[in-house]
Enzyme design. Structure first.
Site, PDB file in Angstrom:
ATOM      1  N   ASP A 128      42.989  56.380  71.031  1.00 46.84           N
ATOM      2  CA  ASP A 128      43.854  57.099  71.971  1.00 46.84           C
ATOM      3  C   ASP A 128      42.933  57.800  72.982  1.00 46.84           C
ATOM      4  OD1 ASP A 128      45.592  59.021  73.116  1.00 46.84           O
ATOM      5  OD2 ASP A 128      46.764  59.244  71.305  1.00 46.84           O
TER       6      ASP A 128
ATOM      7  N   LYS B 133      44.916  52.514  73.748  1.00 45.02           N
ATOM      8  CA  LYS B 133      45.707  53.060  74.855  1.00 45.02           C
ATOM      9  C   LYS B 133      44.763  53.344  76.027  1.00 45.02           C
ATOM     10  CE  LYS B 133      48.926  55.638  71.855  1.00 45.02           C
ATOM     11  NZ  LYS B 133      49.402  56.988  71.497  1.00 45.02           N
TER      12      LYS B 133
HETATM   13  P1  IMP Z   1      41.899  59.821  69.314  1.00 46.63           P
HETATM   14  O1  IMP Z   1      40.849  60.655  68.649  1.00 46.63           O
HETATM   15  O2  IMP Z   1      42.695  60.628  70.333  1.00 46.63           O
HETATM   16  O3  IMP Z   1      41.396  58.525  69.891  1.00 46.63           O
HETATM   17  O4  IMP Z   1      42.976  59.481  68.233  1.00 46.63           O
HETATM   18  C1  IMP Z   1      42.672  58.693  67.167  1.00 46.63           C
HETATM   19  C2  IMP Z   1      43.591  58.949  66.009  1.00 46.63           C
HETATM   20  O5  IMP Z   1      44.801  59.610  66.404  1.00 46.63           O
HETATM   21  C3  IMP Z   1      44.021  57.632  65.423  1.00 46.63           C
HETATM   22  O6  IMP Z   1      43.125  57.184  64.444  1.00 46.63           O
HETATM   23  C4  IMP Z   1      45.391  57.959  64.868  1.00 46.63           C
HETATM   24  O7  IMP Z   1      45.280  58.467  63.569  1.00 46.63           O
HETATM   25  C5  IMP Z   1      45.926  59.041  65.774  1.00 46.63           C
HETATM   26  N1  IMP Z   1      46.840  58.498  66.820  1.00 46.63           N
HETATM   27  C6  IMP Z   1      46.583  58.340  68.133  1.00 46.63           C
HETATM   28  N2  IMP Z   1      47.641  57.813  68.782  1.00 46.63           N
HETATM   29  C7  IMP Z   1      48.603  57.648  67.850  1.00 46.63           C
HETATM   30  C8  IMP Z   1      49.947  57.107  67.888  1.00 46.63           C
HETATM   31  O8  IMP Z   1      50.490  56.667  68.929  1.00 46.63           O
HETATM   32  N3  IMP Z   1      50.609  57.095  66.703  1.00 46.63           N
HETATM   33  C9  IMP Z   1      50.074  57.555  65.536  1.00 46.63           C
HETATM   34  N4  IMP Z   1      48.831  58.049  65.457  1.00 46.63           N
HETATM   35  C10 IMP Z   1      48.094  58.089  66.600  1.00 46.63           C
END
Ligand code: IMP
Length: 179
Positions: free
Chosen positions: A106, A134
């Site tokens: 994300d 994303k």
């Molecule tokens: P980041 O650190 O923002 O890249 O987020 C990574 C973590 O956030 C992922 O491993 C997921 O556990 C959670 N995450 C991010 N987007 C989503 C989503 O759309 N649905 C559910 N979990 C998400």
């Protein structure tokens, strides 16, 4: 499949199991070609990566190893940016070709933190494989090399992804219905 209620939110079908399977096929072909003879170490990031790890590894035909670590960085439907400690990295990473398996990338906070920790162990190389990515939410420069599917900046569940603990078991990917 009809809509699904998880806690306070409703979700609708978005990506089918079959579509996901075909996308994972493509990722596996790339990894099999790139890492032939290199015995990669796959590191699955729990909890969310269990589905992707299992589906991907079924399709990996080269010699490889897999282990799992745990980090928690997410609460509710927006990323908090908080990344907690990495638990369970017992394997020797030094000199290994590592492929980190993520359910979804994300903002990239989690993966950036993990890459930092792994770099301290001096692997021969590290790449990232993600079931979902994303691009519109991603804030880092680090390349996400192996992506099964790119999705818009929507909150999704299913195939390992949850909303406050629920929905990991749902087949395919479901998207939040916004009011
Ligand atoms: P980041 O650190 O923002 O890249 O987020 C990574 C973590 O956030 C992922 O491993 C997921 O556990 C959670 N995450 C991010 N987007 C989503 C989503 O759309 N649905 C559910 N979990 C998400």
């Amino acid at each position: 499949m009809t809509t699904v209620q998880l806690h306070d939110l409703r979700f609708e079908p978005f990506i089918s199991e079959q579509e996901l399977g075909r996308a994972i096929d493509v990722v596996a072909v790339g990894i099999n070609a790139k890492y032939a003879g290199m015995r990669p170490l796959f590191i699955g990031v729990l909890n969310g990566s269990f589905f992707f790890a299992s589906e991907l590894l079924k399709r990996i035909t080269i010699e490889c190893e897999i282990t799992f670590v745990k980090v928690a960085s997410y609460h509710g439907t927006t990323s908090t940016g908080q990344v907690h400690q990495l638990i369970g990295l017992n394997e020797r990473i030094h000199g290994r070709h590592v492929v980190v398996l993520e359910d979804i990338v994300d903002t990239g906070n989690t993966i950036e933190h993990l890459m930092g920790v792994l770099a301290d162990h001096q692997p021969a190389s590290v790449s990232v494989a993600a079931l979902l990515f994303k691009p519109a939410a991603y804030k880092k420069d680090l390349p996400i090399e192996h992506v099964a599917m790119r999705i818009p900046n929507d909150f999704v569940v299913g195939s390992g992804l949850d909303h406050d603990g629920l929905g990991r078991n749902l087949p395919g990917i479901l998207r939040l219905i916004k009011d």
